[in-house]
Design an enzyme around this catalytic site. Sequence first.
Site: not given
Length: 292
Positions: A44, A121, A154
Site C-alpha cells: 500500500e 479503499k 490494510c
Amino acid sequence: MPDTVSITALNFLVRPVHDFDEFAQHVRGLLDQAEGADLVLLPELFTVELFTTEPTWRTDDIADLTRIDAYTDDYRALFTEEARRRGQHIAAGSHLMKRGDRYLNVAGLFTPEGTVHEHEKTHIFPGEAAWSTSEGDELKAIDLPFAKVGFAVCYEAEIPEISSSLAEQGAEIILCPSYTFTEHGFWRVRHCAASRAIENQVYFVHCSTGGSPGAPLPNGWTRSSILGPCDKPWAANGVIAEAGENTETLARGVVDLDALRRNREDGAATTFRDRRRRAGTYAEWPSHIKTS
C-alpha cells in the site's frame, strides 16, 4: 483454471529519490526478483516515495501528500508496461488518486493483456484523514485466468465483513497491500489477515511497506507473508511463505486452490460453510444455539 498459483509479495522500503525514473528503477529491481510468479503484489502507498522528488519535501507538510497524484499517469504506464513485458499479473499496491473533487487510496491490478482492475479503499485508517483521503463504496471480486481475487487494503483487513463479502463473491485469494507505521499496527493487520484466512477459508497475501525515509513521511514496518487456513493441508500456523522483517526482500509461495476447495468441504474447521448455514436473524435462532 489451473489448481496452483505462484505468488510473490514484495517488501518495499521507501527511500528518497530524485525523480520518477529513479522510482521506476527501484520498482523494476524488485520485480526482477519475482520472476516466474503468476501474481506479484506490492504494498500500500509505496508510491509515497514519489513525495521525495520535491527538493523541499523534508520541510513540507504531510497534508501535501496528495501531490503524488501528479504521477498517476506515470504509475499506470509503468505497471501496464511491466505486466505486459513480464507476462505477469501485478497488483501494484495502491496510490493516491484524484477522482472528481476527492482523493482516494486506489489499489491497481495490472494484467499482461493491458486490463487494469482498480479498487478504491472503503475504510481508511484514522491517520489517513490527514492526507485528505476519502473512501470508496464498492467491493468487487476480480476474475483472473488462474483464480478469483479481491482487495482488502490494510485497515480493510480489520473489517471482517469486507473479506466475507469478497469470499461470498467467489474470491479464494485476498490481496492485502498494507502500510503500517508501527510494529503494533503491523501485527494488528497481520493477525486480522490470519483470522480472515481462517474465517473464510481463503488464501490471504499480506504485503507491507517499510523504510525510514524521514519526516514528514511516516516510517513503515514490513514483513510480507502468504497465509492460509490453519488446517492439515498447510503448516500448523497457516504460514505458507514469509519475508524477513524490515528488509527489502520477498515472500514467495505456491497456493493450491483445489486443496482450499476440498478443505471447505471436509476440513477440521469448515468455517466458510458454517458461518453461512443459518438463515434469518439471531432472534430466530433456536435457544440452544444462542446459549451454546
